[in-house]
Scaffold this motif. Structure first.
Motif, PDB file in Angstrom:
ATOM      1  N   ALA A  35       0.849  -1.195   0.000  1.00 21.87           N
ATOM      2  CA  ALA A  35       0.000   0.000   0.000  1.00 21.87           C
ATOM      3  C   ALA A  35       0.883   1.243   0.000  1.00 21.87           C
ATOM      4  O   ALA A  35       1.794   1.352   0.823  1.00 21.87           O
ATOM      5  CB  ALA A  35      -0.905  -0.005   1.225  1.00 21.87           C
ATOM      6  N   TYR A  36       0.623   2.154  -0.929  1.00 18.19           N
ATOM      7  CA  TYR A  36       1.448   3.361  -1.049  1.00 18.19           C
ATOM      8  C   TYR A  36       1.019   4.394  -0.015  1.00 18.19           C
ATOM      9  O   TYR A  36      -0.152   4.718   0.105  1.00 18.19           O
ATOM     10  CB  TYR A  36       1.322   3.964  -2.455  1.00 18.19           C
ATOM     11  N   THR A  37       1.980   4.890   0.763  1.00 16.52           N
ATOM     12  CA  THR A  37       1.632   5.854   1.802  1.00 16.52           C
ATOM     13  C   THR A  37       2.372   7.174   1.597  1.00 16.52           C
ATOM     14  O   THR A  37       3.481   7.210   1.083  1.00 16.52           O
ATOM     15  CB  THR A  37       1.927   5.302   3.215  1.00 16.52           C
ATOM     16  N   THR A  38       1.738   8.254   2.022  1.00 12.87           N
ATOM     17  CA  THR A  38       2.367   9.569   1.913  1.00 12.87           C
ATOM     18  C   THR A  38       2.949  10.020   3.246  1.00 12.87           C
ATOM     19  O   THR A  38       3.440  11.125   3.382  1.00 12.87           O
ATOM     20  CB  THR A  38       1.353  10.622   1.428  1.00 12.87           C
ATOM     21  N   GLY A  39       2.885   9.163   4.254  1.00 16.78           N
ATOM     22  CA  GLY A  39       3.484   9.500   5.551  1.00 16.78           C
ATOM     23  C   GLY A  39       3.682   8.240   6.364  1.00 16.78           C
ATOM     24  O   GLY A  39       3.045   7.219   6.101  1.00 16.78           O
ATOM     25  N   ASN A  40       4.583   8.294   7.350  1.00 16.77           N
ATOM     26  CA  ASN A  40       4.788   7.131   8.204  1.00 16.77           C
ATOM     27  C   ASN A  40       3.549   6.849   9.048  1.00 16.77           C
ATOM     28  O   ASN A  40       2.825   7.750   9.426  1.00 16.77           O
ATOM     29  CB  ASN A  40       5.964   7.376   9.159  1.00 16.77           C
ATOM     30  N   GLU A  41       3.341   5.563   9.345  1.00 18.97           N
ATOM     31  CA  GLU A  41       2.327   5.191  10.324  1.00 18.97           C
ATOM     32  C   GLU A  41       3.039   4.547  11.503  1.00 18.97           C
ATOM     33  O   GLU A  41       4.145   4.046  11.352  1.00 18.97           O
ATOM     34  CB  GLU A  41       1.326   4.230   9.675  1.00 18.97           C
ATOM     35  N   PHE A  42       2.409   4.565  12.682  1.00 15.94           N
ATOM     36  CA  PHE A  42       3.030   4.007  13.885  1.00 15.94           C
ATOM     37  C   PHE A  42       2.236   2.810  14.374  1.00 15.94           C
ATOM     38  O   PHE A  42       1.002   2.812  14.318  1.00 15.94           O
ATOM     39  CB  PHE A  42       3.042   5.034  15.036  1.00 15.94           C
ATOM     40  N   THR A  43       2.925   1.800  14.904  1.00 17.00           N
ATOM     41  CA  THR A  43       2.208   0.698  15.555  1.00 17.00           C
ATOM     42  C   THR A  43       1.762   1.164  16.934  1.00 17.00           C
ATOM     43  O   THR A  43       2.239   2.179  17.452  1.00 17.00           O
ATOM     44  CB  THR A  43       3.099  -0.551  15.715  1.00 17.00           C
TER      45      THR A  43
END
Ligand SMILES: [Zn+2]
Ligand SMILES: [Zn+2]
Ligand SMILES: [Zn+2]
Length: 342
Positions: A35-43
């Motif tokens: 999945a292409y993301t424009t920002g980091n995600e956090f667990t």
């Protein structure tokens, strides 16, 4: 790219970047799946740790308290706290200068100004662009504002190593190319499947390893292959003044050109020796300086004169085409306001 190339996807980012990223595969029907993301995600574990360190809340961003300088008509100068705490140096053309003695990229960080600073980001001291403050300013520290820090690139499939990333514009030393994005995770807590898409981010004061895992979500950077003579370096970018090795607001990773790069060149960064040790792999960069050469290295590596010639040719090419390095995306790249000599 040639006319005979088989384009299997018109845009890897599906419109999320400022330029479409074409995907070429002349060999098989493998498509990149993520999945292409424009920002980091956090667990959740990352969010928990961040809150624990900061009294139950996510860390606040602390910036500088610079005042507008009426004489120079600029915001953040030498005394700017974000500027003085940054450990990255710039040359007179405002390109990042790599410190050849520094092997630890956590130490080599840059602090961007943002909405939480007194300048409210108007100084444009930014390497990575984000969603926050971005306005045209008069500060020289402006490097890459815009909605996405990205140069013109495409993806290409190689039979021996899978997909790699090719740059389609001239790039001069010190220019940021893109951000390494993905799911920020903690190695000791999040159960991660070993993948080829993990980038070290930070070791905190408790010894927890924060990494960016781009196996499931990420951007074009996850396809950049390793080389022992890499043309990119990783630079840690904070949005706020960090306390070293304590958990600050999470930094991001910028990939920056460490030498002049011609269009059509594959982009590479150094994954580090541990990557190969942990996975029991041999390196396939075939560079002269390869530290973990494959069995067929001697057959495929270039000679010293060839390697030197290539570096000199690239340098000359970029000298000649320096204007294109910024003119390809005039809205996005502005190498300082007082550079009449470029
Ligand atoms: Zn400032
Ligand atoms: Zn500022
Ligand atoms: Zn190598």
């Amino acid at each position: 790219m040639s006319n005979n190339d088989r384009i299997v996807m018109q845009d890897l980012s599906e419109g999320k970047e400022s330029f479409p990223i074409r995907v070429i595969n002349n060999y098989n029907n493998d498509l990149p799946g993520f999945a292409y993301t424009t920002g980091n995600e956090f667990t959740e574990f990352v969010n928990d740790e961040l809150r624990k360190e900061n009294g139950g809340k996510l860390p606040e961003e602390k910036g500088c308290d610079c005042e507008f300088n009426e004489i120079t008509q600029t915001w953040c100068g030498e005394d700017c706290k974000c500027e003085s705490r940054s450990r990255i140096n710039f040359d007179p053309k405002n390109r990042i200068v790599e410190d050849p003695w520094n092997n630890d990229f956590y130490e080599d960080f840059y602090i961007e100004c943002g909405l939480h600073c007194n300048c409210r980001g108007k100084c444009n001291r930014r390497i990575l662009a984000g969603t926050s403050a971005f306005k045209k300013g008069k500060c020289n520290r402006r490097i890459l504002p815009g909605t996405s820090a990205l140069k013109k690139l495409h993806l290409e499939y190689f039979p021996d190593k899978g997909y790699g990333v090719i740059v389609d514009q001239p790039v001069s030393t010190g220019m940021p190319i893109c951000e390494y994005r993905g799911l920020v995770s903690i190695q000791e807590k999040d159960i991660l499947n070993p993948s080829h898409y993990q980038e070290d981010l930070l070791i905190d004061n408790k010894g927890l390893h924060f990494i960016i895992d781009a196996a499931e979500i990420g951007n074009v950077s996850r396809f950049i292959n390793h080389s022992c003579a890499a043309n990119l370096i990783q630079i840690c970018v904070y949005s706020s003044i960090p306390s070293l090795r304590k958990i600050p607001p999470m930094p991001r990773v910028a990939l920056v050109a460490r030498r002049d790069i011609r269009p059509g060149t594959e982009l590479t960064f150094d994954y580090g020796l541990e990557y190969f040790n942990d996975r029991n792999l041999r390196c396939r960069c075939y560079e002269l300086c390869c530290f973990n050469p494959a069995d067929d290295w001697a057959l495929k590596t270039k000679s010293l004169p060839e390697t030197q010639k290539e570096i000199i040719c690239n340098k000359r090419f970029i000298e000649k085409h320096f204007n294109e390095t910024k003119d390809v995306q005039p809205d996005v790249i502005e190498l300082g306001s007082d550079d009449d000599d470029i």
